[in-house]
Motif scaffolding. Sequence first.
Motif, PDB file in Angstrom:
ATOM      1  N   PRO A 116       0.836  -1.204   0.000  1.00  0.00           N
ATOM      2  CA  PRO A 116       0.000   0.000   0.000  1.00  0.00           C
ATOM      3  C   PRO A 116       0.872   1.255   0.000  1.00  0.00           C
ATOM      4  O   PRO A 116       1.902   1.304   0.675  1.00  0.00           O
ATOM      5  N   LEU A 117       0.458   2.243  -0.774  1.00  0.00           N
ATOM      6  CA  LEU A 117       1.130   3.541  -0.801  1.00  0.00           C
ATOM      7  C   LEU A 117       0.078   4.632  -0.829  1.00  0.00           C
ATOM      8  O   LEU A 117      -0.908   4.530  -1.556  1.00  0.00           O
ATOM      9  N   ALA A 118       0.317   5.671  -0.056  1.00  0.00           N
ATOM     10  CA  ALA A 118      -0.558   6.834  -0.068  1.00  0.00           C
ATOM     11  C   ALA A 118       0.319   8.077  -0.111  1.00  0.00           C
ATOM     12  O   ALA A 118       1.415   8.094   0.449  1.00  0.00           O
ATOM     13  N   ALA A 147      -3.756  10.906  -2.875  1.00  0.00           N
ATOM     14  CA  ALA A 147      -3.936   9.736  -3.743  1.00  0.00           C
ATOM     15  C   ALA A 147      -3.432   8.495  -3.027  1.00  0.00           C
ATOM     16  O   ALA A 147      -2.582   8.578  -2.138  1.00  0.00           O
ATOM     17  N   ALA A 148      -3.954   7.353  -3.455  1.00  0.00           N
ATOM     18  CA  ALA A 148      -3.528   6.072  -2.881  1.00  0.00           C
ATOM     19  C   ALA A 148      -3.576   5.015  -3.976  1.00  0.00           C
ATOM     20  O   ALA A 148      -4.385   5.106  -4.900  1.00  0.00           O
ATOM     21  N   ASN A 149      -2.696   4.013  -3.863  1.00  0.00           N
ATOM     22  CA  ASN A 149      -2.750   2.929  -4.837  1.00  0.00           C
ATOM     23  C   ASN A 149      -3.854   1.941  -4.457  1.00  0.00           C
ATOM     24  O   ASN A 149      -4.534   2.098  -3.430  1.00  0.00           O
ATOM     25  N   GLU A 150      -4.028   0.922  -5.275  1.00  0.00           N
ATOM     26  CA  GLU A 150      -5.118  -0.046  -5.073  1.00  0.00           C
ATOM     27  C   GLU A 150      -5.007  -0.764  -3.734  1.00  0.00           C
ATOM     28  O   GLU A 150      -6.006  -0.973  -3.041  1.00  0.00           O
ATOM     29  N   ALA A 182      -7.184  -1.336   1.776  1.00  0.00           N
ATOM     30  CA  ALA A 182      -6.993  -1.284   3.228  1.00  0.00           C
ATOM     31  C   ALA A 182      -7.877  -0.215   3.868  1.00  0.00           C
ATOM     32  O   ALA A 182      -7.903  -0.081   5.092  1.00  0.00           O
ATOM     33  N   GLY A 183      -8.587   0.567   3.038  1.00  0.00           N
ATOM     34  CA  GLY A 183      -9.500   1.566   3.566  1.00  0.00           C
ATOM     35  C   GLY A 183      -9.011   3.000   3.471  1.00  0.00           C
ATOM     36  O   GLY A 183      -9.669   3.908   3.978  1.00  0.00           O
ATOM     37  N   VAL A 184      -7.879   3.233   2.811  1.00  0.00           N
ATOM     38  CA  VAL A 184      -7.365   4.602   2.659  1.00  0.00           C
ATOM     39  C   VAL A 184      -8.125   5.271   1.519  1.00  0.00           C
ATOM     40  O   VAL A 184      -8.257   4.716   0.434  1.00  0.00           O
ATOM     41  N   GLU A 185      -8.609   6.483   1.784  1.00  0.00           N
ATOM     42  CA  GLU A 185      -9.386   7.232   0.794  1.00  0.00           C
ATOM     43  C   GLU A 185      -8.853   8.651   0.668  1.00  0.00           C
ATOM     44  O   GLU A 185      -8.306   9.201   1.631  1.00  0.00           O
ATOM     45  N   PRO A 186      -9.020   9.267  -0.512  1.00  0.00           N
ATOM     46  CA  PRO A 186      -8.628  10.672  -0.664  1.00  0.00           C
ATOM     47  C   PRO A 186      -9.328  11.550   0.359  1.00  0.00           C
ATOM     48  O   PRO A 186     -10.471  11.296   0.744  1.00  0.00           O
ATOM     49  N   ASP A 187      -8.622  12.566   0.817  1.00  0.00           N
ATOM     50  CA  ASP A 187      -9.070  13.571   1.781  1.00  0.00           C
ATOM     51  C   ASP A 187      -9.064  13.070   3.220  1.00  0.00           C
ATOM     52  O   ASP A 187      -9.389  13.812   4.142  1.00  0.00           O
ATOM     53  N   MET A 188      -8.671  11.842   3.436  1.00  0.00           N
ATOM     54  CA  MET A 188      -8.501  11.303   4.777  1.00  0.00           C
ATOM     55  C   MET A 188      -7.264  11.975   5.389  1.00  0.00           C
ATOM     56  O   MET A 188      -6.327  12.315   4.680  1.00  0.00           O
TER      57      MET A 188
END
Length: 147
Positions: A28-30, A43-46, A51-57
Amino acid sequence: MSFAAIYVPGFPVQALARAQPELLRSQPLAVVEGVPPLERVLAANEQAAQAGVEPDMTRVQATERITEEQVHRRSPEREGAAHAALLACAGSFSPRVEATAADAILLDLAGVERLFRSPAHIARDLARRCSEPGLEANVAVASHREP
């Protein structure tokens, strides 16, 4: 006359991972931006999304789902280099290229269509050419510029 559009999803993450493409696929990368402690996910990769990471988090929210080492600050230098590589890819297909955003390029294919067998071939070849410098791009070809 026809046009091609190139879009690189998750551009900040892909720009970061260009030097180490295995990172993009293996963990995972964000990418976050902002001033601590107000950093937010850009931004985050697939894998990070799964894993639940979303933009603007917030960064804190992201690190509750993935490790701190998997969260990186935005790199304008790497994004600039990735954008230059994207422009070079587009320029190898047409001299008429417009950067509509850091992650999107529009090409005017007028006069160069004869070099390619079909719109599908153009799209495939453009996507392949973008992958050479480490960018996974979505490519569309249309007969007009507007959606």
